[in-house]
Motif scaffolding. Structure first.
Motif, mmCIF file in Angstrom:
data_model
loop_
_atom_site.group_PDB
_atom_site.id
_atom_site.type_symbol
_atom_site.label_atom_id
_atom_site.label_comp_id
_atom_site.label_asym_id
_atom_site.label_seq_id
_atom_site.Cartn_x
_atom_site.Cartn_y
_atom_site.Cartn_z
ATOM 1 N N ALA A 134 0.646 -0.979 -0.117
ATOM 2 C CA ALA A 134 0.145 0.049 0.027
ATOM 3 C C ALA A 134 1.031 1.118 0.063
ATOM 4 O O ALA A 134 2.010 1.263 0.583
ATOM 5 N N LEU A 135 0.475 2.285 -0.833
ATOM 6 C CA LEU A 135 1.218 3.668 -0.985
ATOM 7 C C LEU A 135 0.325 4.338 -0.174
ATOM 8 O O LEU A 135 -0.866 4.590 -0.544
ATOM 9 N N LYS A 136 1.020 5.446 0.825
ATOM 10 C CA LYS A 136 0.137 6.180 1.708
ATOM 11 C C LYS A 136 0.864 7.596 1.293
ATOM 12 O O LYS A 136 2.127 7.813 1.578
ATOM 13 N N THR A 137 0.068 8.559 1.199
ATOM 14 C CA THR A 137 0.530 9.962 1.228
ATOM 15 C C THR A 137 -0.162 10.767 2.036
ATOM 16 O O THR A 137 -1.379 10.350 2.349
ATOM 17 N N THR A 138 0.183 11.769 2.588
ATOM 18 C CA THR A 138 -0.298 12.730 3.870
ATOM 19 C C THR A 138 0.159 14.257 3.261
ATOM 20 O O THR A 138 1.054 14.377 2.622
ATOM 21 N N ILE A 139 -0.939 14.955 2.806
ATOM 22 C CA ILE A 139 -0.726 16.547 2.425
ATOM 23 C C ILE A 139 -1.626 17.286 3.638
ATOM 24 O O ILE A 139 -2.452 16.958 4.239
#
Length: 231
Positions: A130-135
């Motif tokens: 799983a790839l997770k990004t936070t902005i």
């Protein structure tokens, strides 16, 4: 040992990225939610040629990424994003009445994506990552006065017991890219100078020293502020 992972609840690995590069791309690096608006939008695009993704999104407090924030919902919260397709996340404020009206509140938007398992992979032992990004999500109250640039220009840099100190009297969050003191990089200040706050660095400072701040504006660009001489 090889593992087969088919759902978010059984992920074997998860990466924190500024942008999801392997297929799903987020359209911006930050969202400014204007208090007068009913919602804010965030675009997603699956640039993979053949693999769909399952995408899950939620908002969390800035100080605790592990929980979901009660102030916002994202719709759709969970959906399939087909190859070479796009979708829009709608961020909706549902419980912001308790947030301060004289300053921004800071949150994170989290986007997690996992590639679909192909027919061939169903019969194999594979590792699904799983790839997770936070902005950052800035909630800006409707009647907040001033601008981010004005907030940066009005930062008060000073000497406090021989150390670098900065005071933000505005209602805006100032996201720091870098701080140079006499052309030397300061590595001690936090990433964000929060509204109505004072931060102190361990770096030694004296009157006459020159400070140059570079900050991130609302569009994700790095802006260099005018040099400041400490008195």
């Amino acid at each position: 040992m090889r593992l087969k992972v088919a759902a978010f609840t059984a992920l074997a690995a998860c990466f924190w990225l500024p942008q999801l590069q392997a297929g799903v791309n987020v359209g911006t690096t930050r969202v400014v939610y204007q208090g007068k608006d009913k919602e804010a939008n965030l675009s997603l695009a699956n640039t993979d040629d053949d693999s769909p993704y399952l995408v899950q999104s939620w908002v969390s407090p800035y100080d605790n990424r592990d929980i979901s924030a009660d102030e916002f919902i994202i719709t759709p919260p969970l959906f399939r994003l087909d190859a070479k397709s796009q979708n829009i996340l709608r961020i909706i404020a549902t419980n912001v009445q308790h947030l301060p009206g004289d300053r921004e509140s800071l949150f994170f938007v989290n986007v997690k994506a996992i590639p679909a398992v192909s027919a061939e992979q169903h019969s194999q032992n594979v590792l699904q990552i799983a790839l997770k990004t936070t902005i950052k999500l800035f909630y800006r109250p409707e009647h907040l006065k001033g601008s981010l640039k004005e907030a940066v220009d009005q930062l008060q840099w000073s000497v406090d017991d021989g150390k670098l100190s900065v005071r933000n009297r505005s209602g805006f969050n100032v996201v720091v890219s870098e701080v140079l003191v006499n052309n030397t990089l300061n590595k001690d200040l936090p990433e964000v100078i929060r509204p109505v706050s004072t931060l102190q660095s361990s770096q030694a400072l004296k009157a006459g020293d020159k400070i140059v701040l570079s900050y991130i504006n609302e569009y994700g660009s790095t802006v260099k502020a005018d040099p400041v001489t400490v008195h």
